[in-house]
Design a protein around this motif. Structure first.
Motif, short mmCIF file in Angstrom:
data_model
loop_
_atom_site.label_atom_id
_atom_site.label_comp_id
_atom_site.label_asym_id
_atom_site.label_seq_id
_atom_site.Cartn_x
_atom_site.Cartn_y
_atom_site.Cartn_z
N ILE A 168 15.04 -3.27 6.70
CA ILE A 168 14.09 -2.49 7.50
C ILE A 168 12.67 -2.63 6.94
O ILE A 168 11.72 -2.88 7.67
CB ILE A 168 14.52 -1.00 7.54
CG1 ILE A 168 15.78 -0.87 8.41
CG2 ILE A 168 13.40 -0.12 8.09
CD1 ILE A 168 16.37 0.52 8.44
N THR A 178 11.31 -6.16 7.81
CA THR A 178 11.10 -6.58 9.19
C THR A 178 10.42 -5.53 10.07
O THR A 178 9.86 -5.87 11.10
CB THR A 178 12.43 -6.98 9.87
OG1 THR A 178 13.30 -5.85 9.80
CG2 THR A 178 13.07 -8.16 9.18
N LYS A 179 10.49 -4.27 9.68
CA LYS A 179 9.99 -3.24 10.61
C LYS A 179 8.74 -2.52 10.12
O LYS A 179 8.21 -1.70 10.85
CB LYS A 179 11.09 -2.18 10.86
CG LYS A 179 12.39 -2.73 11.38
CD LYS A 179 12.31 -3.05 12.85
CE LYS A 179 13.63 -3.59 13.34
NZ LYS A 179 13.47 -4.44 14.52
N THR A 180 8.33 -2.76 8.89
CA THR A 180 7.18 -2.00 8.41
C THR A 180 5.96 -2.91 8.24
O THR A 180 6.07 -4.12 8.11
CB THR A 180 7.46 -1.34 7.05
OG1 THR A 180 7.58 -2.36 6.07
CG2 THR A 180 8.73 -0.51 7.07
N VAL A 181 4.81 -2.27 8.25
CA VAL A 181 3.55 -2.97 8.05
C VAL A 181 3.54 -3.60 6.65
O VAL A 181 3.10 -4.74 6.47
CB VAL A 181 2.38 -2.00 8.21
CG1 VAL A 181 1.07 -2.68 7.87
CG2 VAL A 181 2.34 -1.45 9.63
N PHE A 182 4.08 -2.86 5.69
CA PHE A 182 4.15 -3.39 4.33
C PHE A 182 4.89 -4.73 4.31
O PHE A 182 4.40 -5.72 3.76
CB PHE A 182 4.87 -2.37 3.44
CG PHE A 182 5.26 -2.89 2.08
CD1 PHE A 182 4.30 -3.03 1.08
CD2 PHE A 182 6.57 -3.24 1.80
CE1 PHE A 182 4.65 -3.51 -0.17
CE2 PHE A 182 6.94 -3.72 0.56
CZ PHE A 182 5.97 -3.85 -0.43
N ARG A 240 5.36 -6.85 6.72
CA ARG A 240 4.56 -7.85 7.41
C ARG A 240 3.49 -8.40 6.47
O ARG A 240 3.27 -9.59 6.38
CB ARG A 240 3.92 -7.19 8.63
CG ARG A 240 2.87 -7.98 9.34
CD ARG A 240 3.45 -8.99 10.30
NE ARG A 240 4.24 -8.41 11.37
CZ ARG A 240 3.72 -7.98 12.53
NH1 ARG A 240 2.44 -8.06 12.75
NH2 ARG A 240 4.51 -7.49 13.46
N TYR A 241 2.84 -7.50 5.75
CA TYR A 241 1.74 -7.94 4.89
C TYR A 241 2.25 -8.70 3.65
O TYR A 241 1.56 -9.56 3.11
CB TYR A 241 0.87 -6.75 4.48
CG TYR A 241 -0.03 -6.26 5.61
CD1 TYR A 241 -0.18 -6.99 6.78
CD2 TYR A 241 -0.75 -5.07 5.49
CE1 TYR A 241 -0.99 -6.55 7.81
CE2 TYR A 241 -1.58 -4.62 6.52
CZ TYR A 241 -1.70 -5.37 7.67
OH TYR A 241 -2.53 -4.95 8.69
N LYS A 272 4.67 -10.82 3.71
CA LYS A 272 4.82 -12.19 4.20
C LYS A 272 3.44 -12.85 4.36
O LYS A 272 3.26 -14.02 4.05
CB LYS A 272 5.54 -12.21 5.55
CG LYS A 272 7.03 -12.02 5.42
CD LYS A 272 7.72 -12.22 6.77
CE LYS A 272 8.37 -10.94 7.20
NZ LYS A 272 8.87 -10.93 8.56
N ALA A 273 2.49 -12.07 4.84
CA ALA A 273 1.16 -12.62 5.06
C ALA A 273 0.53 -13.07 3.74
O ALA A 273 -0.05 -14.14 3.64
CB ALA A 273 0.27 -11.58 5.74
N VAL A 307 -6.51 -7.09 4.57
CA VAL A 307 -5.27 -6.62 3.96
C VAL A 307 -5.56 -6.27 2.49
O VAL A 307 -6.23 -7.03 1.80
CB VAL A 307 -4.17 -7.71 4.04
CG1 VAL A 307 -2.93 -7.29 3.28
CG2 VAL A 307 -3.84 -8.02 5.49
N ARG A 308 -5.07 -5.11 2.07
CA ARG A 308 -5.28 -4.69 0.67
C ARG A 308 -4.31 -5.46 -0.22
O ARG A 308 -3.25 -4.94 -0.60
CB ARG A 308 -5.07 -3.19 0.54
CG ARG A 308 -6.03 -2.36 1.38
CD ARG A 308 -7.33 -2.20 0.65
NE ARG A 308 -8.23 -1.29 1.35
CZ ARG A 308 -9.41 -0.93 0.85
NH1 ARG A 308 -9.80 -1.39 -0.32
NH2 ARG A 308 -10.21 -0.13 1.52
#
Lengths: 494, 313
Positions: free
Chosen positions: B176, B179-183, B185-186, B188-189, B202-203
């Motif tokens: 979760i 795949t589901k949180t902004v954390f 996502r970032y 991976k970024a 992005v911090r």
């Protein structure tokens, strides 16, 4: 007669991958001592053509012959030895080795000496003297500018006895002055009977350097023309297949309130004493040579490189961003100079790239809200006419122009009042450039303040309401649109 | 079928796992039994929990070599706190998890502030952690633990061993988060292109510190579980565990260059290693040969994954 002057003859060359036909019956002739430009939009087939010539991919049908010998089934190595070289966009030099070592890389032992060729410095020096090059041969390549590195790569090809040199966007990372020098070098090569095929997105250079221009569109050869038979408008028309009246759209607007003001702003060791104002509804151009500090000034406006001296005011309040997140939260937008380095996450999807750093609009606590996110990215894809199969498509699979539009879309999600665009049209095709110019005009009419940093002089002169010239980290002057000419800008910039 | 297989990001390792399962089922009748499968899951639970945590670190472009030592420190801490039942067990767990998170935060801060490569930083904390575990325990195993702790390591709920429940719980939570949180996502970024993420607002530093804290948290959880299972706080526990965990993550398709990876892949990687260890035991391969075979398989798995990635293109 034709046989004696033709270096490279391509007849009926076709290339297809599974279902799509990339090249369709291409015919092309390159003569000795000829500079030929291959132009076309991204995806028109220029790189595929080059790869076929170099033996990197094999064509489905057709003939490629070099000095009368068929070469299309030869390996890359055989083609290099035969006398065809290619200068790639990403330079293939080894940074730690010296200039001379790079030029002789892989051939040190070619003359059978156990210890290698002893006097490579001398030999390279001789070669450089012959071409009037003033580059030290015994320093590591990493200490050279990109332009000089490129020259080293070209000279490597020359020293290998290349009679045909293919260059894929050779000028894309060069400054105006460097481009001039590059022009001299390829003319010298021409005089030495070398045939040159090059691609470029910059129309000026195409007209300045090329003897003949071959236009590719959707994998087909539209035609090969003498450079004097075309002008910018007719060339673009042939590339795109339709007429584009005003390549640089410009609308007069009356600038509004000051959005961003810099007073004596500096970053120690990089730039100092910058005083400028960005008003609503205008494009402020930042001119200067590469390395003059324009990018750094732009980045300090975003807190990417926080300024150390002076005072910045944004929307009437003192503004000292220490992190891009702070500047973006206050309504600044940024489009970085190098989208591969500063913009995109290649492995992530188009949608995820658009909302990068802006998830605050699409989250509840830490939870991603997929529906509003997808709705927004879809909306922007339609608005900017971004050609993607789906929002799930990976960023790396898009053409340069579409990637740039994705990043532009990202910037607008925040609805910024003021934005810094650093080289927004670098390395993108003509149609995408045109789209980008129209976007900038729309933003301007919308009352946004735009800082435009560009090394494309025509673009800068045509798009800007005012131009501030930067040289060696200092502000050298400000020109209004009506007073700005390439000469005056260059005078201040040098 | 081929399409589905090629589309799935974990297709390669999934096929490999099915293959070894079939292989061992053919070689011995003892392999494919409910009992043995439950044993495998139980055996891999500690490695799985470590691997889930470090998946985030590796996706962010970092590495955490201090896992095994963090596990040991936390194992000793929880043992000390639950000796003779002085404190309520919940308090002991909470404090141990805090210790794990703080040590992870230390890794994160040093990486972010000094810009020293995470490989070096966590190599340092690996040794520091081992030293701390020995200091706290005086170099001796800590026994006489609260009996409830033993239940956690060896008991069952509804017939399912508790460590397996922890494995499943951690899997769901990590899945979760990624795949589901902004954390997620970032993370991976940052692994995909740190500079681009930073410029976009992005911090980056903050996220990196959180990533190491997360890794520390799961190391602490694994430490608690291991101490509970062996009913002792062992300062020498977890030696080399970080390498098993990292191997599982990489076998599971997470790129060592960062930017991409999945928790499902990591789970499959953990199971793959677990199945091979278990299967080789069952067919009586000597422990020494097991190591040789294991190493070879890790290399093979990564090579096959590369081939598979090419096929996909």
């Amino acid at each position: 007669m034709a046989l004696s002057t033709s270096l490279l003859v391509i007849e009926d060359l076709s290339l297809s991958f599974s279902e799509s036909q990339v090249l369709k019956s291409i015919c092309l002739t390159l003569d000795k001592g000829q500079i030929q430009a291959i132009v076309g939009e991204n995806g028109a087939g220029k790189s595929s053509l080059f790869k076929c010539i170099m033996g990197i991919i094999s064509p489905s049908s057709g003939d490629i012959s070099f000095l009368g010998n068929r070469i299309q089934n030869s390996s890359i190595r055989e083609i290099l030895t035969a006398g065809i070289s290619m200068i790639h966009q990403e330079l293939l030099l080894i940074p730690e080795l010296t200039v001379a070592e790079n030029i002789y890389l892989g051939r040190e032992f070619s003359e059978g000496q156990f210890w290698g060729i002893s006097d490579i410095n001398g030999r390279v020096q001789q070669l450089f003297d012959q071409y009037g090059l003033d580059i030290p041969v015994d320093i590591p390549v990493k200490e050279l500018s990109i332009a000089n590195q490129q020259i080293v790569e070209i000279m490597r090809a020359v020293s290998q006895g290349a009679q045909v040199i293919l260059m894929d966007e050779p000028t894309s990372s060069l400054t105006d002055v460097e481009v001039k020098f590059f022009g001299q070098l390829i003319r010298t090569l021409r005089d030495a009977h070398v045939g040159i095929l090059f691609t470029s997105h910059k129309l000026e250079e195409i007209f300045e350097f090329a003897d003949v221009i071959s236009v590719l569109r959707d994998g087909e050869m539209v035609g090969t023309y003498d450079v004097h038979a075309l002008n910018a408008r007719t060339l673009v028309q042939k590339m795109v297949g339709r007429d584009m009246a005003d390549f640089y759209p410009f609308t007069e607007t009356i600038p509004g309130a000051v959005l961003l003001e810099l007073e004596n702003v500096g970053l120690s060791g990089v730039f100092e004493g910058i005083n400028l104002q960005v008003r609503a509804g205008e494009v402020l151009g930042l001119a200067g040579l590469v390395g003059a500090g324009r990018t750094d000034i732009g980045q300090s406006m975003l807190g990417i490189k926080p300024h150390t001296e002076g005072k910045m005011t944004y929307l009437g309040k003192e503004f000292t961003p220490k992190h891009p997140a702070e500047a973006i939260a206050l309504g600044m937008g940024y489009l970085g100079e190098d989208r591969k380095e500063l913009g995109m996450i290649p492995e992530m999807s188009v949608g995820e790239n658009m909302t990068l750093g802006l998830m605050q609009f699409f989250q509840k606590f830490q939870w991603i809200l997929p529906n509003p996110e997808q709705a927004k990215t879809k909306e922007l894809q339609t608005k900017f006419n971004i050609r993607v199969k789906s929002g799930q498509q990976k960023m790396e699979q898009l053409s340069g122009g579409n990637q740039q539009k994705v990043l532009f879309g990202r910037m607008l999600i925040n609805n910024p009042a003021c934005m810094v665009l650093d080289e927004p049209t670098r390395g993108i095709d003509v149609v995408s450039k045109f789209d980008m110019y129209q976007l900038i005009q729309e933003m301007k009419k919308d009352g946004k303040g735009i800082v435009l940093i560009s090394s494309d002089m025509t673009e800068l002169l045509q798009m800007s309401d005012r131009i501030v010239v930067i040289s060696k980290g200092k502000q050298r002057g400000e020109l209004l649109r009506k007073d700005a000419t390439a000469e005056r800008v260059l005078q201040l910039a040098l | 079928m081929k399409k589905i297989f090629l589309k799935s990001p974990t297709g390669g390792i999934f096929v490999a796992l099915v293959f070894v399962c079939l292989l061992f089922s053919g070689l011995t009748s003892k392999f494919f039994t409910p009992m043995n499968l439950s044993v495998i899951l139980n055996q891999v639970s500690v490695n799985a929990i470590l691997a889930f945590g470090v998946t985030f670190v590796i996706i962010s472009g970092g590495i955490d070599l201090s896992l095994g030592s963090l596990l040991a420190v936390c194992g000793v801490v929880v043992a000390l706190l639950s000796q003779q039942g002085e404190f309520p067990l919940a308090f002991a767990f909470l404090l141990t998890l805090v210790v794990g998170v703080l040590m992870g935060a230390f890794n994160g801060f040093v990486v972010v502030l000094t810009k020293v490569p995470p490989f070096i930083v966590t190599l340092g904390t690996m040794t520091i952690g081992r030293g701390l575990a020995l200091l706290l325990s005086n170099g001796r195993p800590i026994s006489d633990l609260n009996e409830s702790l033993n239940v956690l390591g060896n008991g069952t709920v509804g017939g399912i061993p508790i460590p397996i429940l922890f494995l499943i719980g951690s899997f769901i939570i990590c899945q979760i988060i990624l795949t589901k949180t902004v954390f997620g996502r970032y993370v991976k970024a940052i692994g995909g292109n740190e500079m681009a993420a930073f410029v976009s607002g992005v911090r980056v530093n903050r996220i990196k510190i959180y990533v190491y804290m997360l890794s520390g948290f799961f190391a602490a959880l694994a430490g608690i579980l291991l101490t509970a299972r062996i009913n002792t706080g062992q300062p020498n526990a977890g030696l080399g565990f970080e390498l098993d965990a990292i191997a599982a993550v990489i076998i599971g398709g997470t790129s060592t260059r960062g930017g991409k990876g999945t928790i499902t892949g990591t789970l499959l990687g953990v199971l793959f290693i677990g199945v091979i260890n278990n299967g080789l035991d069952l067919i009586n391969v000597s422990a020494y040969w097991q190591q040789v075979i294991m190493g070879g398989i890790i290399i093979l798995a990564v090579v096959l994954d590369l081939v598979y990635q090419k096929l996909k293109k």
